[in-house]
Design a protein around this motif. Structure first.
Motif, short mmCIF file in Angstrom:
data_model
loop_
_atom_site.label_atom_id
_atom_site.label_comp_id
_atom_site.label_asym_id
_atom_site.label_seq_id
_atom_site.Cartn_x
_atom_site.Cartn_y
_atom_site.Cartn_z
N GLU A 644 54.07 -183.11 59.20
CA GLU A 644 54.66 -181.67 58.99
C GLU A 644 54.15 -180.81 60.15
OE1 GLU A 644 56.87 -179.54 57.51
OE2 GLU A 644 57.52 -181.53 56.99
N VAL A 645 55.01 -180.22 60.90
CA VAL A 645 54.43 -179.41 62.15
C VAL A 645 55.18 -177.83 61.94
CG1 VAL A 645 54.07 -181.03 63.89
CG2 VAL A 645 56.36 -180.46 63.47
N PRO A 646 54.38 -177.07 62.33
CA PRO A 646 54.95 -175.46 62.38
C PRO A 646 55.96 -175.34 63.53
CG PRO A 646 52.79 -175.61 63.33
CD PRO A 646 53.07 -176.83 63.00
N ILE A 647 56.90 -174.44 63.06
CA ILE A 647 58.07 -174.02 64.11
C ILE A 647 57.19 -173.37 65.37
CG2 ILE A 647 59.81 -172.72 64.59
CD1 ILE A 647 60.80 -173.32 61.81
N GLY A 648 57.56 -173.94 66.50
CA GLY A 648 57.10 -173.10 67.72
C GLY A 648 55.75 -173.67 68.32
N ALA A 649 55.16 -174.82 67.65
CA ALA A 649 54.11 -175.49 68.19
C ALA A 649 54.20 -175.96 69.40
CB ALA A 649 53.47 -176.44 67.00
N ARG A 650 53.69 -176.00 70.29
CA ARG A 650 53.52 -176.65 71.58
C ARG A 650 53.22 -177.98 71.94
NH1 ARG A 650 52.24 -174.18 77.84
NH2 ARG A 650 53.14 -176.10 78.77
N LEU A 651 53.90 -178.75 72.59
CA LEU A 651 53.51 -180.26 72.71
C LEU A 651 52.76 -180.19 74.15
CD1 LEU A 651 56.17 -180.42 70.89
CD2 LEU A 651 56.18 -182.66 71.42
#
Length: 652
Positions: A644-651
């Motif tokens: 799971e990853v939060p929306i808007g997280a930067r790569l």
RNA sequence: GCCGGUGUAGCUCAGGUGGUUAGAGCGACGGUCUCAUAAUCCGUAGGUCGCAGGUUCAACUCCUGCCGCCGGCACCA
């Protein structure tokens, strides 16, 4: 070009890929046509060659730590070795790197220029390195969808060819020479393309080093097609053979041969080739063969296990020439067993065996006309007509009708019963029967010689001939040519029946080895074998090194697809709304419609390039780009997360 | 989206200008022969000819619409 000559060409193959069955298909077809024309008494030259210039080659060489020269020598040799291995007689093999070729390219250029069809222009544009083309409408920072690499902004002075001036003359050419492009479908496509108007072509580059220098302006080298197509003339330089009677090509390069090439020649005032024929593609079990699918088939394992003739026969019998066709190992062995082993091979075997047993290995005196003679002559004429029209599958059907008639005839006359009767009438009938069978076999041999040269010769020799069947003239093929009293030689099965499972297994094993060998040759590490799973075998060269700062300029974000729908009027585009944690979801237009159904994307987390310059596509402004693995010739595959990853997280 | 092609027996395909029971090869099944490579030969196997309308005395074959597939162009950030 003198009377009685015939000149045909295969394409020159680009050395960025090792030879595979597609190359072999074209070359085998061309070589078959060459053999056929020879048997009509013509003085034939068949050329092939390799296309060796360009940035792709330069980089591939660099990746291997080789000079371009060393690299292209290696791969060009591989092509030549391949044709040798397949016993394909190539009369001239031309390379774009040969000196006489460079000279001719410059001559063509000068001739075009003298006639006012070359001008110098400046061109600024985004350049796709891998496909070696300027990309219209691309903007700085854009990425090549096929390779995922950024385009390079290139401004250079180029020489341009005034292709636009030739629209009408090309249309007139197609009009006046309906046979110039074959088959019909391809002709219509070209017609539609040319009618749509032609843009001038940039034919030189200053940004490429690995190419033929423009003598008049050595800062330039010639660019792909101007350089490559000209091999068709330079291959026979000094021989008085140009123009070619036939350029045999695959359908993917039709435009260059049917539009650019005649235009270049018209501009120079040089003679035009007489015909361009584009055959279809070889599919693997109805899928396109491609590196990314890992389903490319190489010809040499087939030749090793089943013999070259089996491959030749399959390709020309199973596939309607001009259309796409499907290749599979099962079909290959199936064809072999039913047509070659049970059909031709068995007819030869039974006929020769009876001659040995009942007539002391001696051909009886030619017999009077029988029904079989009529069948054979009619079918032969029909087969030749089909062959002349390059309709090999229909022609072979005709030839096989002779075999089938002969088999039926043998059963009806039952020579093994006649042999037990001692009266003169029975013995005479037996002689006639055996002659008829042998003569039918002889006619079949002559007819199939262009397609099955080795096998035809093998049967020919067993029939007692000491010469070569390919020296026979098909034009004078008549019943009764087999001389009586000729001693047949020792009998051996020409097409031993094969076990399907075994044979396929052997070929698949060899295929794996050949794949690795070629991969090593091309300087890529062989991918693990997983034919059904998409594996990217030869990996495209890695782009130039960048700093961490360069990378941090790219803002990649996790986004959630809120909505997705097709873009009206575009096959490949989807209109997505993607939430990356901002006030409003972003509009993203992505070229993934062929790979993803819109409804399945909704709710999916994807990776977005969030700081890409907005771009208008089909009326919609795309505010970013979706990240996907780009498979050459295949569908894009979206990047995604297992956790799971939060929306808007930067790569990063 | 525009243009072109195509959809016929398990498979690969034939079926000019409409007309008796829709064909071939391969495969499958049954039988036969014995010269031959468990080959040959004979017979059988029943496919709404993509779907729906229409024209016609009559359509796989012409027309219209739709669906599927393929290709060319546009298009792919």
């Amino acid at each position: 070009m003198k009377q009685g000559q015939y000149y045909l060409t295969t394409p020159i193959y680009y050395v960025n890929a090792a030879p595979h069955i597609g190359h072999a298909y074209t070359t085998i077809a061309a070589e078959t046509i060459a053999r056929l024309q020879r048997m009509k008494g013509l003085d034939v030259v068949l050329t092939s060659g390799t296309d060796e210039h360009g940035t792709k080659v330069e980089r591939a060489a660099q990746a291997q730590g080789k000079t371009p020269r060393a690299f292209v020598d290696l791969i060009s040799n591989e092509f030549r070795a391949q044709w040798q291995k397949l016993d394909l007689r190539i009369d001239r093999f031309q390379r774009t790197t040969s000196p006489e070729h460079a000279k001719l390219v410059n001559e063509l250029f000068e001739a075009c220029r003298a006639n006012g069809y070359i001008y110098k222009g400046s061109y600024t544009g985004m350049y796709a390195v891998v496909s070696e083309a300027f990309v219209n409408d691309a903007k700085p920072g854009d990425v090549d969808p096929e390779t995922g690499k950024p385009y390079e902004e290139v401004t250079e002075e180029n020489y341009f060819f005034k292709l636009s001036a030739f629209t009408d003359r090309l249309l007139a050419l197609y009009e006046e020479n309906p046979d110039f492009i074959g088959p019909e479908i391809r002709r219509n496509e070209v017609l539609a393309f040319v009618k749509g108007g032609l843009a001038d072509l940039s034919i030189t580059r200053t940004s490429i080093k690995w190419g033929i220098p423009v003598e008049a302006d050595p800062s330039h080298v010639f660019y792909v097609w101007f350089d490559a197509l000209t091999t068709y003339i330079s291959a026979v330089a000094g021989e008085d053979r140009w123009p070619a009677d036939l350029h045999l090509i695959g359908k993917e390069i039709l435009r260059f041969h049917a539009v650019y090439w005649p235009a270049f020649l018209m501009a120079a005032g040089w003679p035009l080739p007489k015909r361009v024929f584009a055959h279809g593609w070889l599919l693997f079990e109805n899928d396109k063969m491609s590196k990314s699918r890992g389903n490319i088939v190489r010809p040499s394992p087939i030749a090793d296990v089943m013999g070259v003739d089996a491959l030749r026969y399959f390709l020309l019998r199973e596939i309607v020439f001009g259309q796409d066709g499907s290749f599979s190992f099962d079909a290959l062995v199936g064809r072999y067993n039913s047509d070659l082993a049970n059909g031709l091979g068995n007819l030869a075997s039974r006929t020769l065996s009876m001659l040995a047993q009942y007539r002391d290995s001696t051909i009886p005196e030619p017999s009077s006309h029988t029904a079989i003679a009529h069948v054979a002559e009619t079918a032969a004429a029909s087969a030749l007509a089909y062959f002349n029209a390059s309709d090999f599958s229909k022609g072979l059907e005709q030839v096989w009708s002779i075999i089938s008639a002969a088999d039926k005839y043998i059963v009806e006359l039952a020579p093994w019963k006649l042999a037990k009767l001692t009266d003169d009438a029975a013995q005479k009938l037996l002689s006639e029967t055996l002659y008829t069978a042998a003569e039918a076999l002889r006619i079949v041999c002559v007819l199939i010689s262009p397609i099955l040269p080795k096998s035809a010769q093998a049967i020919w020799s067993q029939l007692g001939y000491t010469g070569r069947v390919e020296d026979e003239k098909v034009g004078s093929l008549k019943w009764g040519g087999l001389p009586g009293n000729q001693k047949i030689s020792s009998i051996a099965a020409v097409f031993p029946r094969l076990d399907v499972k075994d044979t396929v297994k052997k070929m698949v094993e060899l295929e794996g080895a050949e794949k690795s060998r070629q991969a090593a040759l091309m300087g890529v590490s062989p991918a693990p074998d997983a034919p059904s799973v998409a594996t990217t075998t030869p990996v495209a060269p890695i782009a130039d090194t960048i700093s961490i700062d360069d990378f941090s300029k790219v803002d990649l974000r996790v986004g959630l697809v809120k909505s997705a729908e097709p873009v009206k009027g575009a096959d490949k585009l989807l209109h997505l709304n993607v939430d990356i944690g901002e006030a409003e979801p972003r509009t993203i237009v992505a070229g993934i419609a062929l790979a993803y159904k819109p409804e399945l994307l909704i709710g999916r987390k994807v990776v977005i390039v969030a700081n890409l310059q907005p771009r208008k596509l089909r009326g919609l402004t795309s505010q970013g780009m979706i990240v996907a693995a780009s498979l050459e010739g295949g569908s894009p595959v979206l990047a995604s997360f297992l956790e799971e990853v939060p929306i808007g997280a930067r790569l990063k």
